[in-house]
Motif scaffolding. Structure first.
Motif, PDB file in Angstrom:
ATOM      1  N   LYS A  64       0.832  -1.224   0.000  1.00 33.79           N
ATOM      2  CA  LYS A  64       0.000   0.000   0.000  1.00 33.79           C
ATOM      3  C   LYS A  64       0.861   1.266   0.000  1.00 33.79           C
ATOM      4  O   LYS A  64       0.623   2.180  -0.785  1.00 33.79           O
ATOM      5  CB  LYS A  64      -0.928   0.018   1.234  1.00 33.79           C
ATOM      6  N   THR A  66       4.044   1.625  -0.790  1.00 30.72           N
ATOM      7  CA  THR A  66       4.833   1.723  -2.019  1.00 30.72           C
ATOM      8  C   THR A  66       3.962   2.247  -3.159  1.00 30.72           C
ATOM      9  O   THR A  66       4.365   3.109  -3.934  1.00 30.72           O
ATOM     10  CB  THR A  66       5.419   0.340  -2.393  1.00 30.72           C
ATOM     11  N   ARG A 104       9.906   4.470   3.262  1.00 31.27           N
ATOM     12  CA  ARG A 104       9.581   4.207   1.868  1.00 31.27           C
ATOM     13  C   ARG A 104       8.985   5.410   1.144  1.00 31.27           C
ATOM     14  O   ARG A 104       9.108   5.540  -0.063  1.00 31.27           O
ATOM     15  CB  ARG A 104       8.643   3.001   1.759  1.00 31.27           C
TER      16      ARG A 104
HETATM   17  N1  LIG Z   1       8.037  -7.921  -5.533  1.00 37.37           N
HETATM   18  C1  LIG Z   1       7.393  -6.792  -5.234  1.00 37.37           C
HETATM   19  N2  LIG Z   1       7.546  -6.260  -4.015  1.00 37.37           N
HETATM   20  C2  LIG Z   1       6.867  -5.136  -3.736  1.00 37.37           C
HETATM   21  C3  LIG Z   1       6.026  -4.507  -4.680  1.00 37.37           C
HETATM   22  N3  LIG Z   1       5.473  -3.413  -4.100  1.00 37.37           N
HETATM   23  C4  LIG Z   1       5.951  -3.363  -2.843  1.00 37.37           C
HETATM   24  N4  LIG Z   1       6.790  -4.389  -2.612  1.00 37.37           N
HETATM   25  C5  LIG Z   1       7.508  -4.667  -1.365  1.00 37.37           C
HETATM   26  O1  LIG Z   1       6.623  -5.174  -0.402  1.00 37.37           O
HETATM   27  C6  LIG Z   1       7.021  -4.775   0.902  1.00 37.37           C
HETATM   28  C7  LIG Z   1       5.876  -4.130   1.639  1.00 37.37           C
HETATM   29  O2  LIG Z   1       5.556  -2.919   1.015  1.00 37.37           O
HETATM   30  P1  LIG Z   1       4.753  -1.760   1.729  1.00 37.37           P
HETATM   31  O3  LIG Z   1       4.518  -0.706   0.712  1.00 37.37           O
HETATM   32  O4  LIG Z   1       5.389  -1.364   2.982  1.00 37.37           O
HETATM   33  O5  LIG Z   1       3.416  -2.502   2.080  1.00 37.37           O
HETATM   34  P2  LIG Z   1       2.203  -1.983   2.977  1.00 37.37           P
HETATM   35  O6  LIG Z   1       1.003  -2.624   2.441  1.00 37.37           O
HETATM   36  O7  LIG Z   1       2.224  -0.496   3.037  1.00 37.37           O
HETATM   37  O8  LIG Z   1       2.602  -2.573   4.385  1.00 37.37           O
HETATM   38  P3  LIG Z   1       1.965  -2.207   5.809  1.00 37.37           P
HETATM   39  O9  LIG Z   1       1.726  -0.718   5.836  1.00 37.37           O
HETATM   40  O10 LIG Z   1       2.991  -2.646   6.785  1.00 37.37           O
HETATM   41  O11 LIG Z   1       0.698  -2.991   5.896  1.00 37.37           O
HETATM   42  C8  LIG Z   1       8.219  -3.869   0.716  1.00 37.37           C
HETATM   43  O12 LIG Z   1       9.380  -4.586   0.928  1.00 37.37           O
HETATM   44  C9  LIG Z   1       8.101  -3.433  -0.731  1.00 37.37           C
HETATM   45  O13 LIG Z   1       9.323  -3.091  -1.296  1.00 37.37           O
HETATM   46  C10 LIG Z   1       5.919  -5.101  -5.980  1.00 37.37           C
HETATM   47  O14 LIG Z   1       5.211  -4.630  -6.854  1.00 37.37           O
HETATM   48  N5  LIG Z   1       6.618  -6.248  -6.195  1.00 37.37           N
END
Ligand SMILES: Nc1nc2c(ncn2[C@@H]2O[C@H](COP(=O)(O)OP(=O)(O)OP(=O)(O)O)[C@@H](O)[C@H]2O)c(=O)[nH]1
Ligand SMILES: [Mg+2]
Length: 321
Positions: A64, A66, A104
């Motif tokens: 989310k 990212t 991030r």
């Molecule tokens: N392989 C891959 N990894 C990704 C992608 N997008 C994000 N990630 C990775 O996934 C992980 C989690 O990403 P976040 O953006 O922190 O996810 P989030 O949903 O915000 O996580 P929380 O806020 O903790 O729930 C990170 O290590 C990112 O680099 C993608 O498109 N492909």
């Protein structure tokens, strides 16, 4: 004294001028349930309603933050100012996830057109959901074109938070089977847009098929929920997501549902705030009023049933004025 007056005025004024520090201060006041925060919202409220508010929800780690980071970049290229509010309903104590978000999203920290903030307080009047709306309002008042709200999880509390958005985006990744179950079981309302992030994963097609299956079971409405494949980490699919958000916004504007949603959210907000204030007053009265304490004791000793006691409590409050 005039100096105090102008100082109080200036926070609202600076907020309306788009001052980042004023916005940060405003959100802190809201988060702390400071009366000055409510005062500020009252002052700037007439200037709200302009921003596009988009809520993002989904299981932990699906990407989310990212995605929001990449989308923010896209919006900046279109010369739009962005505010990001990351809300953590799961815990006011573990700040780890939020810290991760900050890192991030850090690409945007030096950009004057981007404001990023996280909020985890539960202390706010009416709870986190209400605090979220208040924070979104001040972001809107500060002239942001887009307000992105992120919250983790798939459950009712999280939906309440992102529900303040004009558009709700559910972010999933291949393997988010629990979320599919939650959608199927109706635990979770159907969002406006579904993103399958990490679409480089081999299970992506299966995931998309499953989502389509669930959506086909749902009611037929005028908006067809698009499923957008993204790779947020490589900014793939972000342009398409931006287009879908714009399309959804245009759709609800044309249909009149934007006004409806906003009206519903604002009305709910009033009721929630009133209800929580009433609850606080009632709870305070238990401590302060010997009659109330006695009434409760009569229930404990089974002299009086709970519902009758509640009626008596409310009628005595009403006569208090
Ligand atoms: N392989 C891959 N990894 C990704 C992608 N997008 C994000 N990630 C990775 O996934 C992980 C989690 O990403 P976040 O953006 O922190 O996810 P989030 O949903 O915000 O996580 P929380 O806020 O903790 O729930 C990170 O290590 C990112 O680099 C993608 O498109 N492909
Ligand atoms: Mg995150």
């Amino acid at each position: 004294m005039a100096a105090t007056g102008s100082k109080q005025r200036s926070l609202a004024e600076r907020l309306l001028e788009g001052d980042k520090r004023a916005l940060a201060r405003a959100i802190t006041l809201i988060e702390n349930d400071d009366p000055a925060g409510w005062e500020l919202v009252r002052e700037v409220f007439p200037s709200t309603g302009r921003a596009r508010i988009v809520g993002f929800t989904g299981p932990p780690g699906v990407g989310k933050s990212t995605l929001i980071g990449a989308l923010t970049k896209e919006m900046r290229e279109a010369d739009r100012e962005v505010a990001v509010l990351s809300v953590d309903p799961s815990s006011a104590f573990t700040k780890g996830a939020l810290l991760g978000d900050r890192i991030r999203l850090s690409d945007h920290f030096l950009d004057k057109g981007v404001f990023i903030r996280s909020m985890a307080s539960r202390g706010a009047l009416g709870g986190l959901s209400e605090a979220t709306l208040q924070a979104a309002l001040v972001m809107d008042a500060s002239g942001k074109d887009d307000v992105f709200i992120e919250t983790v999880g798939v459950g009712q509390a999280e939906i309440d938070i992102v529900d303040h958005g004009d558009t709700v985006v559910l972010v999933l990744m291949p393997g988010s089977g629990d979320s599919i179950q939650a959608l199927k079981a109706g635990v979770m309302e159907i969002p406006d847009i579904i993103v399958v992030n990490k679409a480089d994963h081999p299970m992506t097609d299966t995931m998309v098929r499953e989502i389509k299956g669930v959506l086909a079971l749902g009611p037929h409405v005028s908006w067809t929920v698009p499923i957008v494949r993204t790779e947020a980490a490589r900014a793939e699919g972000i342009e398409e997501l931006a287009e879908r958000i714009t399309e959804h916004r245009a759709h609800i504007e044309e249909e009149g549902t934007l006004e409806e949603r906003r009206a519903r959210n604002l009305k709910n907000e009033v009721l929630e705030i009133a209800a929580s204030r009433m609850r606080r007053r009632l709870e305070a009265s238990v401590a302060a009023d010997p009659d109330v304490a006695e009434l409760l004791e009569r229930v404990v000793s089974r002299e009086l049933d709970p519902a009758s006691a509640a009626s008596e409590l409310l009628s005595s409050r009403e006569s208090d004025g």
